[in-house]
Design an enzyme around this catalytic site. Structure first.
Site, mmCIF file in Angstrom:
data_model
loop_
_atom_site.group_PDB
_atom_site.id
_atom_site.type_symbol
_atom_site.label_atom_id
_atom_site.label_comp_id
_atom_site.label_asym_id
_atom_site.label_seq_id
_atom_site.Cartn_x
_atom_site.Cartn_y
_atom_site.Cartn_z
ATOM 1 N N TRP A 10 -59.591 26.492 -42.043
ATOM 2 C CA TRP A 10 -59.182 25.199 -41.477
ATOM 3 C C TRP A 10 -59.997 24.778 -40.262
ATOM 4 O O TRP A 10 -59.855 23.666 -39.766
ATOM 5 C CB TRP A 10 -57.681 25.242 -41.122
ATOM 6 C CG TRP A 10 -56.786 25.196 -42.319
ATOM 7 C CD1 TRP A 10 -57.173 24.989 -43.622
ATOM 8 C CD2 TRP A 10 -55.365 25.344 -42.346
ATOM 9 N NE1 TRP A 10 -56.069 25.003 -44.446
ATOM 10 C CE2 TRP A 10 -54.940 25.219 -43.680
ATOM 11 C CE3 TRP A 10 -54.399 25.576 -41.364
ATOM 12 C CZ2 TRP A 10 -53.605 25.307 -44.063
ATOM 13 C CZ3 TRP A 10 -53.062 25.666 -41.728
ATOM 14 C CH2 TRP A 10 -52.672 25.540 -43.073
ATOM 15 N N LYS A 11 -60.804 25.692 -39.769
ATOM 16 C CA LYS A 11 -61.648 25.360 -38.599
ATOM 17 C C LYS A 11 -60.778 24.771 -37.486
ATOM 18 O O LYS A 11 -59.651 25.201 -37.307
ATOM 19 C CB LYS A 11 -62.789 24.429 -39.010
ATOM 20 C CG LYS A 11 -63.536 24.969 -40.222
ATOM 21 C CD LYS A 11 -64.799 24.223 -40.531
ATOM 22 C CE LYS A 11 -65.460 24.856 -41.754
ATOM 23 N NZ LYS A 11 -66.791 24.358 -42.018
ATOM 24 N N GLY A 174 -70.129 21.766 -45.258
ATOM 25 C CA GLY A 174 -69.695 20.457 -44.792
ATOM 26 C C GLY A 174 -70.679 19.337 -45.102
ATOM 27 O O GLY A 174 -70.552 18.228 -44.611
ATOM 28 N N GLY A 235 -63.720 25.008 -46.645
ATOM 29 C CA GLY A 235 -63.359 24.254 -45.452
ATOM 30 C C GLY A 235 -62.617 22.976 -45.812
ATOM 31 O O GLY A 235 -61.418 22.968 -46.086
ATOM 32 N N GLY A 236 -63.353 21.870 -45.858
ATOM 33 C CA GLY A 236 -62.775 20.544 -46.048
ATOM 34 C C GLY A 236 -61.759 20.429 -47.176
ATOM 35 O O GLY A 236 -60.674 19.863 -46.991
HETATM 36 P P1 PGA Z 1 -66.898 23.372 -46.327
HETATM 37 O O1 PGA Z 1 -66.855 24.586 -45.259
HETATM 38 O O2 PGA Z 1 -66.126 23.839 -47.534
HETATM 39 O O3 PGA Z 1 -66.256 22.214 -45.628
HETATM 40 O O4 PGA Z 1 -68.348 23.153 -46.649
HETATM 41 C C1 PGA Z 1 -66.942 25.897 -45.688
HETATM 42 C C2 PGA Z 1 -66.897 26.840 -44.507
HETATM 43 O O5 PGA Z 1 -67.490 26.518 -43.461
HETATM 44 O O6 PGA Z 1 -66.287 27.927 -44.570
#
Ligand code: PGA
Length: 253
Positions: A10-11, A174, A235-236
């Site tokens: 989730w950052k 990302g 991530g996203g």
């Molecule tokens: P992303 O990020 O799926 O948004 O590209 C992946 C991550 O940084 O673990």
């Protein structure tokens, strides 16, 4: 046989209230994924860990996004392993490229954290991956091998088996520019070869290696079709329950 694994990174997203809502509405999904032999988890920010632990399905993996290798002391802004354990956390992401870039987290620093986590019966999820420049120069394997060797330095085979790896090319994170399944498989198979040379074939065959970098519901099945790719760090596309659900569906296919 390595079990499939989906982890949502989730950052720096979600308030505790938003994280709680995800935890509650993903409860049944976790059972659904497990019924299809897929482990699933999320990595919320530190301030959201406790509410996610309290409200999520107890079988969901909940990971922190960093940890300090010292138990306590004068380390302003840091969080220790005993603190994470006290709120019920047993997984930690280490060496994510964003932390390598913005927080100067080196493979050597990750190695200390990996050892400390293993000594506390916790699971490190160690990230590696190259920049666009290195990729274009054709030096991906050399670069990633260094990250793996440094991160795993001093471990024995039994310890190495407990580490989970995520290969995430930085140029794919990302950006919407995911690596092709062939590129991802080629590097991940190479990583497994490095692990075999360090710890033997048997250990290397047991270590789970995830792909990460613009994984979406629409492309996750392609990665899962590859021999050495055991899951995804996302991530996203992991932030909304609906999309998280679709990722699981893609992994079942
Ligand atoms: P992303 O990020 O799926 O948004 O590209 C992946 C991550 O940084 O673990």
């Amino acid at each position: 046989m390595r079990k499939k694994l989906l982890v949502g990174n989730w950052k720096m997203n979600k308030t505790p209230e938003e994280a709680k809502a995800f935890a509650l509405s993903s409860k049944e999904l976790v059972d659904y994924a497990l019924a299809h032999d897929i482990d699933v988890g999320v990595a919320p920010t530190f301030v959201c860990l406790q509410t996610v632990v309290e409200n999520a399905n107890k079988k969901m993996i909940i990971a922190a996004q960093n940890v300090n290798e010292h138990d306590h002391g004068a380390y302003t802004g840091e969080i220790s392993i005993p603190m994470l354990k006290a709120v019920g956390i047993s997984w930690v992401i280490l060496g994510h490229s964003e932390r390598r870039e913005y927080n100067n987290e080196t493979s050597e620093a990750c190695n200390l954290k990996i050892k400390a986590l293993l000594a506390s019966d916790m699971t490190p999820l160690y990230c590696c991956g190259e920049s666009l420049e290195i990729f274009e120069k054709g030096e991906t394997k050399e670069f990633v091998e260094k990250q793996i060797r440094a991160g795993f330095a001093g471990l024995n085979a039994e310890e190495a088996k407990k580490v989970v790896i995520a290969y995430e090319p930085i140029w794919a994170i990302g950006t919407g520019k995911s690596a092709t399944k062939e590129i991802a498989e080629d590097t991940i198979a190479f990583i497994r070869g490095v692990l075999a040379s360090l710890f033997g074939e048997e250990a290397a065959e047991e270590i789970r290696i995830l792909y990460g970098g613009s994984v979406k519901p629409g492309n996750v099945a392609e990665y899962m079709s590859q021999k050495d790719i055991d899951g995804a760090l996302v991530g996203g596309a992991s932030l909304e329950v609906e999309s998280y659900h679709q990722l699981i569906e893609g992994m079942i296919k």
